[in-house]
Design an enzyme around this catalytic site. Structure first.
Site, PDB file in Angstrom:
ATOM      1  N   HIS A 155       0.852  -1.184   0.000  1.00 11.59           N
ATOM      2  CA  HIS A 155       0.000   0.000   0.000  1.00 11.59           C
ATOM      3  C   HIS A 155       0.889   1.235   0.000  1.00 11.59           C
ATOM      4  CE1 HIS A 155      -2.912   2.893   1.746  1.00 11.59           C
ATOM      5  NE2 HIS A 155      -3.866   2.048   1.393  1.00 11.59           N
ATOM      6  N   ASP A 232       2.902  -4.377   8.198  1.00 12.61           N
ATOM      7  CA  ASP A 232       1.670  -3.616   8.032  1.00 12.61           C
ATOM      8  C   ASP A 232       0.510  -4.604   8.177  1.00 12.61           C
ATOM      9  OD1 ASP A 232      -0.643  -2.563   6.981  1.00 12.61           O
ATOM     10  OD2 ASP A 232       0.300  -1.669   5.229  1.00 12.61           O
ATOM     11  N   GLN A 235      -4.675  -4.978   6.752  1.00 15.67           N
ATOM     12  CA  GLN A 235      -5.671  -5.894   6.185  1.00 15.67           C
ATOM     13  C   GLN A 235      -5.743  -7.208   6.944  1.00 15.67           C
ATOM     14  OE1 GLN A 235      -7.942  -5.265   4.024  1.00 15.67           O
ATOM     15  NE2 GLN A 235      -7.186  -3.231   3.495  1.00 15.67           N
ATOM     16  N   LYS A 258     -10.500  -0.726  10.320  1.00 13.96           N
ATOM     17  CA  LYS A 258     -10.618  -1.945   9.503  1.00 13.96           C
ATOM     18  C   LYS A 258     -10.961  -3.149  10.375  1.00 13.96           C
ATOM     19  CE  LYS A 258      -7.435  -0.141   6.062  1.00 13.96           C
ATOM     20  NZ  LYS A 258      -8.214   0.277   4.893  1.00 13.96           N
ATOM     21  N   CYS A 396      -4.770   2.528  -3.686  1.00 10.96           N
ATOM     22  CA  CYS A 396      -3.550   3.032  -3.025  1.00 10.96           C
ATOM     23  C   CYS A 396      -2.402   2.036  -3.157  1.00 10.96           C
ATOM     24  CB  CYS A 396      -3.800   3.348  -1.554  1.00 10.96           C
ATOM     25  SG  CYS A 396      -4.973   4.672  -1.330  1.00 10.96           S
TER      26      CYS A 396
HETATM   27  N1  PLP Z   1      -1.944  -0.654   4.574  1.00 11.30           N
HETATM   28  C1  PLP Z   1      -2.864  -1.395   3.945  1.00 11.30           C
HETATM   29  C2  PLP Z   1      -2.504  -2.769   3.473  1.00 11.30           C
HETATM   30  C3  PLP Z   1      -4.133  -0.881   3.728  1.00 11.30           C
HETATM   31  O1  PLP Z   1      -5.048  -1.617   3.091  1.00 11.30           O
HETATM   32  C4  PLP Z   1      -4.431   0.419   4.192  1.00 11.30           C
HETATM   33  C5  PLP Z   1      -5.758   1.026   3.939  1.00 11.30           C
HETATM   34  O2  PLP Z   1      -6.453   0.655   3.019  1.00 11.30           O
HETATM   35  C6  PLP Z   1      -3.439   1.139   4.848  1.00 11.30           C
HETATM   36  C7  PLP Z   1      -2.211   0.568   5.024  1.00 11.30           C
HETATM   37  C8  PLP Z   1      -3.682   2.531   5.354  1.00 11.30           C
HETATM   38  O3  PLP Z   1      -4.598   2.493   6.388  1.00 11.30           O
HETATM   39  P1  PLP Z   1      -5.143   3.871   7.013  1.00 11.30           P
HETATM   40  O4  PLP Z   1      -5.635   4.694   5.859  1.00 11.30           O
HETATM   41  O5  PLP Z   1      -6.216   3.428   7.938  1.00 11.30           O
HETATM   42  O6  PLP Z   1      -3.995   4.508   7.717  1.00 11.30           O
END
Ligand code: PLP
Length: 437
Positions: A155, A232, A235, A258, A396
């Site tokens: 991401h 990270d 998900q 999430k 993203c």
């Molecule tokens: N990392 C992953 C794999 C994601 O899917 C997302 C959000 O879709 C994020 C990071 C970023 O999360 P946030 O926007 O809640 O900070």
């Protein structure tokens, strides 16, 4: 060295025969004694609204999950009866709010398998957690010639913060390439690791493909080179069992929203032995021990990293979300979601021209797809007319989509409250789109 993606030891170990079969005869959600989505749906008010005259089908869970009333009530209850600032008040409500906040921290530590609540830093979400590590750890630890390895699947929030700090410190962000089917090329990863590698930043589950890389093995390999590993978990947290201690992650980030919690609250886990490598990244109240113009001294972590008033109501909501989520049999939830995703995959296969991105490998409840001759944005708009919410765009993760030669794709993502009937509505609407002019 090649590690199969299905070999992730963090996969639920459950007897094969406990998995519900897919297919119309015994579609997910119908198996006696297994988890039923209705047990979750009844708690989530928004799922009972209509959109464009149709009952809502929420299949945008990878973007954000819907909230159970327990979470909504915890946030409203906090403001209605308990609102106070924390950590610096001699009155009853300050103590109550502090206890709530710290109970939230302890619950997150427990949920993630962390040994101590002191390893948990509250942040706005995954993005802020990664930026915190990039600034607070990276600024003092990275220098010219150092490598940060980032799989091309990540991401943007696990790419751009590294690019920013690399530019400042003259380190390099090195993409780890993908195999043709979208899995991380483990041989290339092993080849890229070196004594220059300071950090590996790696998603536990992909928001585009839903794939689950062998994070524990990749972490162990990085550690052989003395590199730190940031996982990270954005998900993963709602779909996979998380145990940061077993993963041996140095940093683990997730977003509450999430995981059925409010937006604006998330957490960063920092391994106890690594906490000392973090410097203050924002200054202000809460993070100090004493302040004078001659000399300021700092509070110990995690407070060192939490300048200013935190999102106390958000923590109340996160605590309620963790209590709600963990009240279910999570192995049964994972089995249900796996069966539902398999059911959806099979049913979507009946739509002419529809292609699901990514390998057959084990994945979380995320299906990203294209339809020949259809713009993903048009697919999403068509479904929206039928009350079905999916996501369309680059998710993203532009480098991941570029791997497939795409700038955009459609994505249906499922949660524990989704049903086979909702999958059927998705497929019916997609078939109608295919038949439309
Ligand atoms: N990392 C992953 C794999 C994601 O899917 C997302 C959000 O879709 C994020 C990071 C970023 O999360 P946030 O926007 O809640 O900070």
């Amino acid at each position: 060295m090649t590690i199969p993606e299905t070999a992730d030891p963090r996969a639920h170990s459950r007897p094969a025969d406990s998995r519900p079969e897919t297919g119309p005869a015994d579609a997910p959600g119908r198996t006696p004694d297994a988890f039923t989505p209705e047990s979750a749906r009844k708690d989530v008010p928004i799922l009972h609204r209509t959109v464009n005259g149709h009952p809502l089908v929420w299949l945008d869970n990878a973007a954000t999950t819907q909230k159970p009333r327990q979470v909504i009530e915890a946030v409203a209850g906090y403001y209605g009866t308990a609102n106070s600032n924390i950590h610096r008040g001699a009155h009853t409500m300050a103590r109550e709010a502090t206890d709530l906040y710290e109970a939230g921290r302890a619950a997150v530590a427990d949920f993630l398998g962390a040994a101590s609540p002191d390893s948990i830093v509250f942040v706005r979400g995954t993005t802020e957690a990664v930026n915190l590590v990039a600034q607070s750890w990276g600024r003092g630890r990275l220098g010219p010639g150092d490598d940060i390895l980032v799989p091309a699947l990540e991401h943007h929030s696990n790419i751009v913060p590294w690019q920013l700090i690399a530019k400042e410190t003259r380190a390099r962000v090195v993409p780890v390439p993908l195999l043709a089917d979208g899995r991380i090329d483990q041989d290339a990863y092993a080849g890229l690791l070196s004594s220059r590698t300071r950090l590996v930043a790696l998603g536990q589950a992909s928001n585009v493909l839903g794939t689950v890389p062998p994070v524990r093995e990749m972490t162990a390999l990085a550690h052989r080179y003395g590199a730190r590993v940031l996982v990270d978990g954005a998900q993963a947290v709602a779909h996979l069992p998380v145990d940061v201690t077993a993963l041996d992650a140095d940093f683990y980030a997730f977003s509450g929203h999430k995981l059925y919690a409010p937006t604006g609250i998330g957490a960063l886990y920092v391994k106890p032995g690594v906490l000392g490598e973090l410097r203050p990244w924002q200054g202000g109240g809460n993070m100090i021990d004493s302040v004078s113009f001659e000399r300021t001294t700092f509070a110990p972590a995690p407070h060192l990293l939490e300048a200013g008033t935190g999102h106390i109501a958000g923590v109340a909501g996160l605590l309620a979300a963790l209590n709600w989520f963990t009240s279910f049999d999570l192995a049964a939830v994972a089995a249900y979601e796996e069966a539902l995703t398999a059911y959806a995959r099979k049913a979507m296969g009946n739509v002419p021209g529809l292609e699901i991105l990514g390998p057959e490998a084990r994945r979380i409840a995320v299906l990203t797809f294209t339809m020949a001759g259809r713009d993903p944005a048009d697919i999403a708009s068509w479904l929206d007319r039928d009350g079905i919410a999916i996501r369309a765009g680059h998710h993203c993760a532009q480098p991941a989509l570029a791997h497939y030669g795409l700038a955009a794709a459609a994505r249906a993502s499922f949660a524990l409250y989704n049903t086979p009937e909702e999958v059927d509505r998705l497929v019916t609407s997609l078939l109608e789109l295919d038949r439309s002019a």
